[in-house]
Design a protein around this motif. Structure first.
Motif, PDB file in Angstrom:
ATOM      1  N   ALA A  81       0.908  -1.184  -0.167  1.00  0.00           N
ATOM      2  CA  ALA A  81       0.058  -0.125  -0.095  1.00  0.00           C
ATOM      3  C   ALA A  81       0.774   1.364  -0.163  1.00  0.00           C
ATOM      4  O   ALA A  81       0.594   2.119  -0.724  1.00  0.00           O
ATOM      5  N   ALA A  82       1.865   1.116   0.775  1.00  0.00           N
ATOM      6  CA  ALA A  82       2.667   2.408   0.886  1.00  0.00           C
ATOM      7  C   ALA A  82       3.463   2.529  -0.460  1.00  0.00           C
ATOM      8  O   ALA A  82       3.749   3.549  -0.992  1.00  0.00           O
ATOM      9  N   GLU A  85       1.229   4.257  -2.726  1.00  0.00           N
ATOM     10  CA  GLU A  85       1.241   5.517  -2.595  1.00  0.00           C
ATOM     11  C   GLU A  85       2.346   6.683  -2.858  1.00  0.00           C
ATOM     12  O   GLU A  85       2.217   7.404  -3.744  1.00  0.00           O
ATOM     13  N   LEU A  86       3.639   5.799  -2.919  1.00  0.00           N
ATOM     14  CA  LEU A  86       4.784   6.425  -3.163  1.00  0.00           C
ATOM     15  C   LEU A  86       4.971   6.384  -4.759  1.00  0.00           C
ATOM     16  O   LEU A  86       5.059   7.534  -5.306  1.00  0.00           O
ATOM     17  N   ALA A  88       2.270   6.862  -6.754  1.00  0.00           N
ATOM     18  CA  ALA A  88       1.350   7.783  -7.100  1.00  0.00           C
ATOM     19  C   ALA A  88       1.866   9.081  -7.027  1.00  0.00           C
ATOM     20  O   ALA A  88       1.795  10.017  -7.669  1.00  0.00           O
ATOM     21  N   GLU A  89       2.432   9.513  -5.650  1.00  0.00           N
ATOM     22  CA  GLU A  89       3.317  10.590  -5.386  1.00  0.00           C
ATOM     23  C   GLU A  89       4.301  10.865  -6.394  1.00  0.00           C
ATOM     24  O   GLU A  89       4.211  11.949  -6.877  1.00  0.00           O
TER      25      GLU A  89
END
Length: 173
Positions: A81-82, A85-86, A88-89
């Protein structure tokens, strides 16, 4: 062993053995077989207890493995999940960088990219209260005077780390 002891006991009870010597020998053999049987039963009980203990330990270890595997699965899910997110960021920041890079002169962008590669990913640093935030060293008075005298659109570089200095209203200069 039980069958042999039963057969010998049957011979003894039937009266088929008439010699006192043979009777005594048969009685000793029956007693010896009974003792051996008791010893073997004790061994079997001990083995059964050890087996039960081993099964309990195996169940305990299986439970611990399951618990650890659940923790691993949870950590893997959180990591994934992280990572999502990374990613996507990173995509968002890359897109923002492309937009900003489009408004920066090509020669300045080329210098920045070269410095960024040399300096481990950071090609520009904020100038804050006479300190370069890239190398964390304070500029000497001569350098501070040069910064103050420079035009607002002039490209200034830190004398220590060679990064591009970014002046802000918070710079205090």
């Amino acid at each position: 062993m039980r069958q042999r002891a039963a057969r010998d006991q049957q011979r003894l009870d039937s009266g088929a053995v008439s010699s006192p010597k043979d009777l005594e020998s048969l009685q000793r053999e029956i007693a010896s077989l009974a003792k051996r049987q008791a010893d073997l039963e004790d061994v079997v009980l001990e083995v059964m207890e050890r087996r039960e203990s081993a099964q309990e330990r195996a169940a305990e270890l299986t439970e611990r493995v399951s618990s650890v595997q659940a923790k691993v699965d949870d950590a893997t899910a959180r990591r994934d999940a992280a990572l999502g997110e990374l990613d996507a960021e990173a995509a968002s920041v890359t897109k923002e960088r492309e937009i900003v890079a489009g408004s920066v002169p090509a020669d300045l962008l080329k210098l920045y990219d070269k410095l960024r590669e040399q300096q481990g990913g950071v090609g520009a640093a904020r100038l804050y209260q006479r300190r370069c935030e890239g190398c964390r060293l304070e500029l000497n008075i001569t350098e501070v005077n040069e910064v103050k005298a420079a035009a607002p659109d002039a490209v200034l570089r830190c004398e220590n780390c060679r990064r591009i200095l970014v002046r802000t209203s918070e710079s205090g200069l």
